[in-house]
Write a protein that holds these residues in place. Sequence first.
Motif, short mmCIF file in Angstrom:
data_model
loop_
_atom_site.label_atom_id
_atom_site.label_comp_id
_atom_site.label_asym_id
_atom_site.label_seq_id
_atom_site.Cartn_x
_atom_site.Cartn_y
_atom_site.Cartn_z
N GLN A 166 0.82 -1.20 0.00
CA GLN A 166 0.00 0.00 0.00
C GLN A 166 0.86 1.26 0.00
OE1 GLN A 166 -2.22 -0.96 3.53
NE2 GLN A 166 -3.99 -1.68 2.36
N VAL A 167 1.92 1.24 0.78
CA VAL A 167 2.82 2.41 0.82
C VAL A 167 3.49 2.60 -0.54
CG1 VAL A 167 4.88 3.39 1.90
CG2 VAL A 167 3.18 2.22 3.32
N LEU A 168 3.94 1.52 -1.15
CA LEU A 168 4.57 1.61 -2.46
C LEU A 168 3.60 2.19 -3.49
CD1 LEU A 168 6.87 1.04 -4.47
CD2 LEU A 168 5.93 -1.27 -4.72
N ILE A 169 2.36 1.73 -3.48
CA ILE A 169 1.36 2.24 -4.42
C ILE A 169 1.19 3.74 -4.25
CG2 ILE A 169 -1.13 2.24 -4.92
CD1 ILE A 169 -1.06 -0.81 -4.35
N ILE A 170 1.11 4.19 -3.02
CA ILE A 170 0.94 5.62 -2.76
C ILE A 170 2.12 6.41 -3.31
CG2 ILE A 170 0.79 7.37 -0.94
CD1 ILE A 170 -1.79 5.72 -1.30
N THR A 171 3.33 5.93 -3.08
CA THR A 171 4.50 6.68 -3.57
C THR A 171 4.56 6.69 -5.09
OG1 THR A 171 6.03 4.80 -3.39
CG2 THR A 171 5.81 6.24 -1.45
N VAL A 172 4.16 5.60 -5.73
CA VAL A 172 4.14 5.57 -7.20
C VAL A 172 3.12 6.58 -7.73
CG1 VAL A 172 3.48 4.15 -9.19
CG2 VAL A 172 5.00 3.21 -7.43
N ALA A 210 -0.15 4.20 -17.97
CA ALA A 210 0.58 5.24 -18.70
C ALA A 210 2.08 4.94 -18.75
CB ALA A 210 0.34 6.60 -18.05
N ARG A 211 2.63 4.44 -17.66
CA ARG A 211 4.06 4.11 -17.64
C ARG A 211 4.37 2.99 -18.62
NH1 ARG A 211 7.43 5.25 -12.92
NH2 ARG A 211 6.46 7.04 -11.94
N GLU A 212 3.56 1.95 -18.63
CA GLU A 212 3.80 0.83 -19.54
C GLU A 212 3.58 1.25 -20.99
OE1 GLU A 212 5.14 -2.13 -18.86
OE2 GLU A 212 5.35 -1.37 -16.82
N ARG A 213 2.58 2.07 -21.24
CA ARG A 213 2.30 2.52 -22.59
C ARG A 213 3.40 3.44 -23.12
NH1 ARG A 213 -3.08 5.58 -23.13
NH2 ARG A 213 -1.72 7.24 -22.45
N GLY A 214 4.09 4.10 -22.22
CA GLY A 214 5.16 5.02 -22.62
C GLY A 214 6.47 4.34 -22.98
N LYS A 215 6.57 3.04 -22.77
CA LYS A 215 7.80 2.31 -23.07
C LYS A 215 7.82 1.91 -24.55
CE LYS A 215 8.18 0.47 -18.38
NZ LYS A 215 8.14 -0.75 -17.56
N SER A 216 9.01 1.58 -25.04
CA SER A 216 9.14 1.13 -26.44
C SER A 216 9.11 -0.39 -26.48
CB SER A 216 10.46 1.65 -27.02
OG SER A 216 10.44 3.04 -27.07
N THR A 217 7.92 -0.95 -26.30
CA THR A 217 7.76 -2.40 -26.28
C THR A 217 6.52 -2.79 -27.07
OG1 THR A 217 6.37 -2.38 -24.29
CG2 THR A 217 8.77 -2.53 -23.95
N GLU A 218 6.41 -4.08 -27.36
CA GLU A 218 5.20 -4.58 -28.02
C GLU A 218 3.99 -4.39 -27.12
OE1 GLU A 218 5.24 -8.44 -29.91
OE2 GLU A 218 7.39 -8.26 -30.27
N LEU A 219 4.22 -4.55 -25.81
CA LEU A 219 3.12 -4.36 -24.86
C LEU A 219 2.59 -2.93 -24.94
CD1 LEU A 219 1.27 -5.26 -22.56
CD2 LEU A 219 3.12 -4.69 -20.97
N ALA A 220 3.48 -1.96 -25.05
CA ALA A 220 3.06 -0.56 -25.15
C ALA A 220 2.19 -0.34 -26.38
CB ALA A 220 4.28 0.35 -25.19
#
Length: 188
Positions: free
Chosen positions: A85-91, A116-126
Motif C-alpha cells: 500500500q505504501v509503495l502504491i501511494i509513492t508511485v 501510462a508508464r507501460e504505454r510510454g515504453k518502447s515495447t510490443e506491450l506498449a
Amino acid sequence: ADDVDADLFLVVTTRPGGYAEELPAEHFTHFELDYFTAEEAIEYGQLITRARLADDRDRCSSVLERFSEASKDPSTLRLLKTPLQVLIITVILEDHRSLPVDRYGLFWTYFNTLFARERGKSTELATFLTAHRQEVTHLHEVVGQRLQIQSEDAANSRAQLGLDELQRIADERFQYIGYTNDEERRLL
C-alpha cells in the motif's frame, strides 16, 4: 546464515489472507507481522522512494515532499498499512500532486499511473496497450468484480481466476467488439 554456511529457506508474504498453514509448523517458523504504525509507514515510504528514485534527486525530493504532505491526512494514513500500500501511494505521488480520498479513486489512479508508464515504453506491450486501452480496462473491471465476489464468500477467502477463465473473458470482449477471426482473437 552465510557465515555458518547454513541452508536457509525463507518465505515472506504481505498478503497472507489465503494462507491456511500449508507449510508445516514442524519445518517452518511462522511469524505474523502487524500492520505498519503511522511512523513505520512514513519511514518505509521514505526508504522505498529513496531507493526507487536514487538516480533522480529532484523527482525523489518532490515525491518525498508530496508523501510527507499526504501522510498528514488521517484518511491517507488508513491506507498505509502494508508495504504494498505504501509503495502504491509513492508511485501515484510521482505523477500526482495529491491522492484520491477513497479506495475506488485510488485504484483507478494507480491503474492509470501504471498503464501510462507501460504505454510510454518502447515495447510490443506498449503498442498493444495503446491500441486496446478499452479492452484492457474492461478486462480489469470484470476480473476485479469476479475476484471481489469470490473473496466475499466466507468459504473462499482466497480469490483466484485461472488463466483459462481470463482468456475466455478477453475472448468474449474481442468477439463483442467485432473480432470474428478465432486466430486473431487468440493472438490478441
